[in-house]
Design a protein around this motif. Structure first.
Motif, PDB file in Angstrom:
ATOM      1  N   ASN A   1      -1.204   3.222  -5.528  1.00 55.15           N
ATOM      2  CA  ASN A   1      -2.653   3.775  -5.796  1.00 55.15           C
ATOM      3  C   ASN A   1      -2.564   4.748  -7.010  1.00 55.15           C
ATOM      4  O   ASN A   1      -3.412   5.255  -7.419  1.00 55.15           O
ATOM      5  CB  ASN A   1      -3.100   4.572  -4.484  1.00 55.15           C
ATOM      6  CG  ASN A   1      -3.579   3.828  -3.502  1.00 55.15           C
ATOM      7  OD1 ASN A   1      -4.437   3.043  -3.858  1.00 55.15           O
ATOM      8  ND2 ASN A   1      -3.278   4.026  -2.329  1.00 55.15           N
ATOM      9  N   ALA A   2      -1.284   4.984  -7.738  1.00 51.73           N
ATOM     10  CA  ALA A   2      -1.079   5.763  -8.787  1.00 51.73           C
ATOM     11  C   ALA A   2      -1.740   4.774 -10.060  1.00 51.73           C
ATOM     12  O   ALA A   2      -2.046   5.538 -11.009  1.00 51.73           O
ATOM     13  CB  ALA A   2       0.304   6.105  -9.135  1.00 51.73           C
TER      14      ALA A   2
ATOM     15  N   TYR B   1       0.737  -1.122  -0.121  1.00 54.80           N
ATOM     16  CA  TYR B   1      -0.123  -0.010   0.135  1.00 54.80           C
ATOM     17  C   TYR B   1       0.874   1.240  -0.106  1.00 54.80           C
ATOM     18  O   TYR B   1       1.855   1.155   0.549  1.00 54.80           O
ATOM     19  CB  TYR B   1      -0.942   0.086   1.290  1.00 54.80           C
ATOM     20  CG  TYR B   1      -2.061  -0.911   1.339  1.00 54.80           C
ATOM     21  CD1 TYR B   1      -2.848  -1.264   0.573  1.00 54.80           C
ATOM     22  CD2 TYR B   1      -2.084  -1.723   2.568  1.00 54.80           C
ATOM     23  CE1 TYR B   1      -3.734  -2.015   0.367  1.00 54.80           C
ATOM     24  CE2 TYR B   1      -3.254  -2.544   2.828  1.00 54.80           C
ATOM     25  CZ  TYR B   1      -4.081  -2.727   1.872  1.00 54.80           C
ATOM     26  OH  TYR B   1      -4.830  -3.636   1.774  1.00 54.80           O
ATOM     27  N   GLY B   2       0.453   2.335  -0.671  1.00 55.13           N
ATOM     28  CA  GLY B   2       1.099   3.569  -0.743  1.00 55.13           C
ATOM     29  C   GLY B   2       0.835   4.366  -1.879  1.00 55.13           C
ATOM     30  O   GLY B   2       0.007   3.933  -2.841  1.00 55.13           O
ATOM     31  N   PRO B   3       1.258   5.486  -2.004  1.00 58.09           N
ATOM     32  CA  PRO B   3       0.928   6.544  -3.296  1.00 58.09           C
ATOM     33  C   PRO B   3       1.384   5.749  -4.391  1.00 58.09           C
ATOM     34  O   PRO B   3       0.786   6.217  -5.612  1.00 58.09           O
ATOM     35  CB  PRO B   3       1.518   7.578  -2.866  1.00 58.09           C
ATOM     36  CG  PRO B   3       2.374   7.541  -1.821  1.00 58.09           C
ATOM     37  CD  PRO B   3       2.188   6.393  -0.976  1.00 58.09           C
TER      38      PRO B   3
ATOM     39  N   LEU C   1       8.529  10.594  -3.234  1.00 56.68           N
ATOM     40  CA  LEU C   1       7.209  11.188  -2.723  1.00 56.68           C
ATOM     41  C   LEU C   1       6.826  12.577  -3.343  1.00 56.68           C
ATOM     42  O   LEU C   1       5.787  12.663  -4.026  1.00 56.68           O
ATOM     43  CB  LEU C   1       7.098  10.952  -1.370  1.00 56.68           C
ATOM     44  CG  LEU C   1       5.672  11.402  -0.671  1.00 56.68           C
ATOM     45  CD1 LEU C   1       4.539  10.413  -1.343  1.00 56.68           C
ATOM     46  CD2 LEU C   1       5.553  11.305   0.751  1.00 56.68           C
TER      47      LEU C   1
END
Ligand code: SF4
Lengths: 486, 133
Positions: free
Chosen positions: B90-91, B85-87, B123
């Protein structure tokens, strides 16, 4: 230097309350009993990633401002918005959550918590068919069959096994720690041999081949005495590695597999050889372990709620447990993630009647998952402001949903800088609940536990509760003024 | 047989390293290292001639992202890739909530191809690219 005992860990839904902290010069210097995540969190209270001053975006840059200014501006944004989103809530205490409900009602917004992207489907399943469940104490003392379905506690709830299930010494059931150690030793021996082979010190007996989804035959061990541990997952997780039996289901076929188990529990005949990639005779052995145990428990996680089928997977899993209760004693529990996500659902429910995705825009609470849930609202681009507390949706939402959140004025309340605060418009630093502020949180089995304050927050920092309270007061003042003007 | 790209299924989820990273702070190196990787099945990696820690480009309907490919350390999971999980995950994750509020964090179809020379965004770079901030 002082030692504080019986501290509750504010990280995951296990809410371990046996943590021992050593405090020196107002900082945590040693953490005992906790897992790696617990240590990281307790040490994080004085690391450099902490935010310590309120920030506001002016000309595209975040600049320091006073709490008063930030609170005033936030209140204006929320009071003037027509459809604001108030999201997060799972990593703060029930005391702050309660004020969140009042604030959402006051501004006519949508109140949603992180359950919507983790165990929301589980709640829908429970609303459909109810849930035969128990507390973790019961599991610890009595369960002789533990099944983890679509979850990996070794990674996500590291002490779950050691405190509540297989590796704990209960009153009536013992710990399986020793047999696990033997297994690890055997595995380490094999690894050593392999490494010697690789280095050419030993002659290679088998050339290395890539692993395949082997036929996963249930081992003899399923007939053993003592607690049994079975893991069902699409990949061999850390927990699967230590289980007595790992059953590898094909992706997206949990629903089929559970229905098959239900059929076999009811002694029905099947005319296929495999279901979800698993031979029926192996499933039969799983069923035999289920029906022959004295008290079994299924724990389930994101593997069921986020995969195809979502809440329908939970429906059938709960129905399976209901069926099993005709033959023996069985319970089922969701593995709740954030330490107080259960509290968020509980507080929201007792205040508004609904656990998450609550829309106050009509002046009364309305709940229609798929419509009043935050990701859907963002995808329809309906909200016009956002308040995010104790969570990081810019990291955790699919990008297109996060985009709309960022487009509108965004207020962020969080002790640490994260992706959401980096793109926010107003950023509040706060004290950390469970380290710098006392409160209440609900464990994954709905047992409320007290959180302790063990050190002081950095000078001048307010708590979630205080900030929300002050925003709420300001909102009320603005509304009153608007009313007088009208 | 060596292939140029593979069509696989994307799962996102927790790893203990990501868990420790997120508690230490999302600006930390631990968090970056643990969320900018993708677990792949060994046979799938062989098909693309990838070695551990090679960069790969993952593309879905939602977008694309460059990550570090790591061989899944336990057992096989052919056809699946797993990103913590993480940005970054989720991109490219699907936004479809199937009308119950829950996006499809597990099960997005994804195309994977080697991208040995493409960098992994930090990030801040990622946020700038996606949100212009
Ligand atoms: S298992 Fe969860 S609650 Fe227990 S110490 Fe680890 S992070 Fe904290």
């Amino acid at each position: 230097m002082s030692i504080v005992k019986s501290v509750t860990c504010p990280v995951c839904g296990c809410l371990c309350d046996d943590i021992e902290l050593t405090i020196a010069d107002g900082a945590v210097v040693q953490v005992k009993n906790g897992c790696a995540m617990c240590e990281a969190k307790f040490f994080s209270h004085n690391n450099e990633h902490r935010s310590t001053t309120p920030l506001m975006r002016k000309d595209g840059e975040l600049v320091p401002v006073s709490y008063d200014e930030a609170i005033q501006k936030s209140a204006e944004i929320l009071a003037n918005a027509t459809y604001p989103i108030l999201y997060g809530w799972s990593s703060t205490d029930c005391e702050a959550q309660r004020i969140g409900v009042a604030l959402a009602e006051e501004v006519g917004g949508v109140l949603d918590n992180t359950a919507v992207v983790c165990h929301g489907p589980s709640i829908l399943g429970v609303q459909d068919v109810g849930i035969p469940t128990c507390t973790l104490g019961q599991v610890r003392h009595r369960a002789d069959l533990i099944i983890y379905w679509g979850c990996d506690p070794w990674s996500a709830h590291p002490r779950h096994l050691e405190r509540y299930t297989s590796f704990t010494d209960g009153r009536f059931e013992g710990s399986e720690w020793k047999s696990y150690i033997n297994k690890v030793k055997a595995a380490a021996g094999k690894k050593k041999l392999r490494s010697l082979e690789r280095k050419g010190i030993l002659k290679e007996r088998h050339p290395r081949v890539a692993p395949s989804v082997h036929d996963n035959k249930p081992p003899e061990i399923l007939n053993k005495k003592g607690r049994k541990l079975i893991v069902v997952d699409v990949r061999k997780s850390m927990t699967a590695e230590i289980a007595d039996y790992f059953l590898q289901v094909e992706y997206g076929k949990d629903y089929e597999l559970i229905q098959t188990v239900r059929a076999l529990v009811k002694d029905q005949e099947l005319d296929v050889e495999k279901v979800a990639g698993v031979p029926v005779e192996y499933i039969q052995q799983l069923v035999d372990s289920m029906t022959s145990c004295e008290f079994g428990v299924i724990f389930f996680g994101m593997g069921l709620t986020q995969s195809a089928g979502k809440f329908r997977n939970i429906d059938v899993a709960i129905s399976l447990v209901r069926d099993l209760n005709m033959r023996t004693k069985f319970a089922i529990l969701p593995m709740r993630g954030h330490f107080n996500v259960t509290g968020a659902n509980t507080v929201f429910t007792w205040q508004s009647g609904y656990p998450y995705g609550i829309d106050f825009s009509m002046g009364y609470p309305r709940y229609n998952p798929g419509e009043t849930t935050v990701v859907d609202i963002l995808m329809r681009e309906e909200s016009d402001a956002g308040l995010v507390i104790a969570s990081d949706p810019v990291s955790n939402f699919p990008r297109r949903a996060a985009e709309h959140l960022v487009k509108n004025p965004l207020i962020v309340i969080d002790p640490h800088m994260n992706a959401t605060s980096l793109v926010g418009d107003i950023v509040f630093p706060v004290s950390i609940v469970g380290i710098e502020k006392a409160g209440t949180a609900y464990r994954m089995d709905h047992v409320p536990l007290p959180l302790k304050k063990v050190v002081d927050p950095p000078k001048g920092l307010l708590s979630d509760e205080e900030i929300l309270n002050r925003i709420l007061n300001e909102v009320r003042k603005i509304k009153l003024k608007n009313l007088e003007v009208a | 047989m060596v292939q140029e790209k593979l069509n696989l299924i994307l799962l996102t989820g927790r790893t203990i390293e990501q868990g420790v990273g997120k508690e230490s702070g999302k600006g930390t190196q631990e968090y970056f290292q643990s969320t900018t990787m993708v677990y792949m099945d060994e046979t799938d990696m062989n098909k693309l001639e990838l070695r551990n820690n090679d960069h790969v480009l993952l593309s879905t309907e939602e977008g694309s992202v460059v990550l570090r490919a790591v061989r899944h350390p336990r057992g096989a999971m052919p056809g699946l890739v797993y990103i913590p999980y993480g940005p970054w995950a989720n991109a490219i994750c699907s936004t479809k909530t199937t009308s119950i509020g829950m996006p499809s964090f597990k099960g997005t179809p994804v195309e994977v191809q080697p991208a040995l020379n493409q960098p992994i965004l930090t990030l801040k770079e990622l946020l700038r690219k996606e949100f212009g901030r």
